[in-house]
Design a protein around this motif. Structure first.
Motif, short mmCIF file in Angstrom:
data_model
loop_
_atom_site.label_atom_id
_atom_site.label_comp_id
_atom_site.label_asym_id
_atom_site.label_seq_id
_atom_site.Cartn_x
_atom_site.Cartn_y
_atom_site.Cartn_z
N GLY A 74 -11.04 -28.65 -41.60
CA GLY A 74 -10.01 -28.10 -42.30
C GLY A 74 -10.24 -26.40 -42.88
N GLN A 75 -9.52 -26.17 -43.91
CA GLN A 75 -9.74 -24.50 -44.30
C GLN A 75 -10.79 -24.60 -45.44
OE1 GLN A 75 -8.09 -22.33 -42.67
NE2 GLN A 75 -8.55 -20.52 -43.81
N LEU A 76 -12.15 -24.02 -45.13
CA LEU A 76 -13.12 -24.10 -45.91
C LEU A 76 -12.74 -22.85 -46.81
CD1 LEU A 76 -16.04 -25.15 -46.25
CD2 LEU A 76 -16.87 -23.08 -44.82
N VAL A 77 -13.58 -23.08 -48.14
CA VAL A 77 -13.49 -21.97 -48.91
C VAL A 77 -15.00 -21.82 -49.42
CG1 VAL A 77 -12.61 -20.81 -51.14
CG2 VAL A 77 -10.99 -22.07 -49.59
N PHE A 78 -15.49 -20.54 -49.22
CA PHE A 78 -16.86 -20.19 -49.58
C PHE A 78 -16.85 -19.29 -50.80
CE2 PHE A 78 -20.66 -18.36 -47.04
CZ PHE A 78 -21.51 -18.68 -47.81
N SER A 90 -9.01 -20.49 -56.21
CA SER A 90 -8.56 -20.17 -54.85
C SER A 90 -7.91 -21.45 -53.94
CB SER A 90 -9.80 -19.76 -54.15
OG SER A 90 -10.60 -18.98 -54.49
N ILE A 142 -18.92 -24.31 -51.78
CA ILE A 142 -17.83 -24.65 -50.81
C ILE A 142 -16.75 -25.57 -51.26
CG2 ILE A 142 -19.41 -23.92 -48.82
CD1 ILE A 142 -19.89 -26.95 -48.18
N TYR A 191 -9.72 -26.28 -48.99
CA TYR A 191 -8.31 -25.67 -49.48
C TYR A 191 -7.30 -26.57 -49.46
CZ TYR A 191 -4.53 -22.33 -49.62
OH TYR A 191 -3.72 -21.58 -50.19
N ALA A 208 -14.16 -15.09 -53.47
CA ALA A 208 -14.17 -16.48 -52.68
C ALA A 208 -13.44 -16.00 -51.24
CB ALA A 208 -13.52 -17.62 -53.22
N ALA A 209 -13.93 -16.62 -50.24
CA ALA A 209 -13.26 -16.60 -48.94
C ALA A 209 -13.06 -17.76 -48.25
CB ALA A 209 -14.26 -15.69 -47.88
N SER A 210 -11.89 -17.72 -47.43
CA SER A 210 -11.38 -18.88 -46.82
C SER A 210 -11.45 -18.66 -44.91
CB SER A 210 -10.04 -19.07 -47.12
OG SER A 210 -9.26 -20.17 -46.63
N LEU A 211 -11.90 -19.77 -44.55
CA LEU A 211 -11.83 -19.87 -43.15
C LEU A 211 -11.86 -21.22 -42.39
CD1 LEU A 211 -15.51 -19.58 -41.66
CD2 LEU A 211 -15.00 -19.67 -44.16
N ALA A 212 -11.14 -21.36 -41.40
CA ALA A 212 -10.78 -22.47 -40.66
C ALA A 212 -12.25 -23.06 -40.29
CB ALA A 212 -9.77 -22.50 -39.73
N PHE A 213 -12.59 -24.27 -40.22
CA PHE A 213 -13.74 -24.90 -39.75
C PHE A 213 -13.58 -26.33 -39.21
CE2 PHE A 213 -17.74 -26.70 -39.66
CZ PHE A 213 -18.69 -25.77 -39.12
N PHE A 255 -25.07 -25.35 -44.89
CA PHE A 255 -24.62 -24.48 -46.17
C PHE A 255 -26.23 -24.17 -46.57
CE2 PHE A 255 -22.84 -24.97 -50.40
CZ PHE A 255 -22.59 -23.64 -50.43
N MET A 257 -22.51 -14.96 -48.15
CA MET A 257 -21.69 -14.10 -49.59
C MET A 257 -23.03 -13.48 -50.07
SD MET A 257 -18.46 -15.13 -49.97
CE MET A 257 -18.20 -14.91 -51.50
N ILE A 313 -23.21 -19.88 -44.30
CA ILE A 313 -22.87 -21.10 -43.55
C ILE A 313 -22.84 -20.81 -42.11
CG2 ILE A 313 -21.28 -22.02 -45.52
CD1 ILE A 313 -18.70 -20.44 -44.28
#
Lengths: 339, 339
Positions: free
Chosen positions: A50-54, A86, A149, A152, B43-48, B54, B94, B149
């Protein structure tokens, strides 16, 4: 075989990676933070789709403990809240400790327990971490970095680009409790008040808001350092829109208002650790607010203002007496090491 | 509109979350770490999709700069390497900074540049971070926490449970260079040597190893604090197996050996920041070693020993003269703040 940690103070050797480090990690840190595995791994692995937030954050609050919480609570809740605002369900944390040589082991243990309890309450797992020790005089007891982590929520579409004139600004509750609590806890002022930090996970409230108005919810942020004023100034600046606040609607505890008056501070600049701001479409704002006010913990939520086309990049507060004032970002640092 | 950061020193206000914080972040930190977005997000978001690894680590090395690298290099490579030896392709970091009030801006800028270059070299993106400032005397210039990550390589089956008697232990290259470099850089010893830290990403080497012997590769670890001895003792203890090292096969730079002899240290206890240990099945060990030795950067890789059923939980080194000695974990901290 259970290792017991008997040392009364933390020494340099506890950070050296050898036998003493193992005793500290396996005898004290892991039993608190990872009671199931008893291993503090360098890295942890989990299936995710899915959509990971870090996110990551460091905490240097002084003093380590204060009414309503401690640095351990902040380290968990602060990172959890970065994920929550977020639009992400917080899942897991990694904790890195920087310990000053000579720290009493019971002080460290208190913070490990605080982190474990805060994580359990927030529904996140602590997966591992790292421990460093620096010489006496090269830190201030304990600094904590936490990385997190989250997942989203795919029904959400949070984006500053969706923020538009007419949208409403909702605040989850009273402001300034954390910052003023820290200030009073330092004992540098001849003031006392029946006030506690608001440190907590905001995810339960954000989750309900997201379920109540998934379409109308456009933007969220937690007003920590720099307070509501700094966060809203950033929104105004970055969106090139204006913001109009109705000052009398902003909930402020009398003790916070009193301390701010004495100190010449603006409650809008004071840090919070358990509140959030949300921008919601005008159409759904009442529904969003009612949803929050129905929850235990955000009963005092308020609609505090709106987005305007006028006075682009500026936050203006309409005062009780019909006037208006520009609310600027925090300048200087009246309250150092608040988180 | 580009903000320029002109202040010569970092002040408390740069950590307060207001205007000064924005100048620091947007005028100095983000242009280096995130040149594409120029925003240091919380915070940052990415598809995974897949198996996520981690990790997080803090860095407190003293001095901040040393031959071959600096704290910024370690902060990137250390976290990248934790991912790599977990069998994961490093993806994103991060970065959290704890800055001592009064730090010269040029010193901070040097580390921002070092982090950006190390990240670029390691093929990872820096997605965001956090900045705190503490009073003069409450840190030592700069501490950095980095969280990372990565994507677990699904053709691998790394697990201590797969380690079995007869498996071979491969070391990627000479040991002790980092630790002894730091020790010499402090100038506390009347020694000098033509030695540099080995700080680097080990992912390119791990990747080739994983592609060469995906089935035979059972376990990896980077021998940082506590050195090869501590890491192998942990493996022996946790697996309840024995480890037998052939001491003459362990590559040690003459300067490292010389410094260790003078100081009464064992190179096996000295920290490395660009090496790794791998346990490979006997059947595939030669192939694995040849694969590494063919790469620029791991030409000196060696098969340094094997897993045994005998002397469970103990690491034994066969010496040059036919004898054998028990190699224990590091005790005490002869080299504080090495990373």
């Amino acid at each position: 075989m259970m290792i017991k940690f008997h040392e009364t103070h933390i020494e340099m050797a506890h950070g050296a990676g050898g036998k003493a480090s193992r005793r500290l990690v396996e005898g004290l840190i892991a039993p608190h933070l990872m009671p199931e595995t008893l291993l503090l791994e360098d890295a942890a692995s989990l299936a995710f789709s899915g959509q990971l937030v870090f996110t990551s954050d460091s905490f240097v609050v002084k003093p380590l403990r204060f009414p309503g919480g401690s640095i351990g609570d902040l380290a968990v809740n602060g990172t959890v809240n970065d994920l929550a605002v977020s639009g992400a369900e917080p899942l897991a944390l990694m904790i890195s400790l920087i310990i000053e040589e000579g720290l009493e082991s019971v002080v460290l243990e208190h913070e490990l327990r605080a982190m474990a309890q805060a994580a359990s309450k927030a529904g996140v797992k602590i997966l591992g971490g790292d421990t460093k020790v620096v010489e006496h005089g090269k830190a201030d007891g304990l600094y904590i970095s936490s990385a997190g982590i989250g997942r989203y929520q795919e029904n959400l579409k949070l984006s500053m680009e969706r923020v538009a004139p007419g949208d409403k600004i909702i605040l989850s509750g009273p402001i300034g409790n954390h910052g003023i609590t820290i200030l009073l806890a330092r004992g540098e002022l001849d003031l006392s008040a029946n006030l506690v930090s608001d440190t907590r996970s905001v995810w339960p409230f954000v989750k309900v808001l997201a379920e109540t108005v998934p379409q109308g919810l456009k933007w969220m942020r937690d007003p920590t350092r720099g307070g509501v004023a700094s966060v809203l100034n950033e929104l105004a600046r970055d969106s090139a829109l204006g913001i109009e606040l109705e000052e009398e609607r902003i909930p402020v505890h009398p003790a916070v208002r009193g301390a701010c008056e004495i100190l010449g501070l603006d409650p809008l600049h004071i840090a919070n650790e358990g509140q959030f701001l949300a921008v919601v479409s005008a159409l759904e704002a009442d529904k969003a607010l009612a949803g929050l006010q129905a929850l235990a913990g955000t009963e005092e939520a308020q609609m505090i203002g709106q987005i305007t086309e006028a006075h682009s990049k500026t936050v203006v507060a309409k005062t009780l007496y019909g006037g208006a004032r520009v609310v600027d970002m925090l300048v200087g640092d009246p309250l150092p090491r608040i988180c």
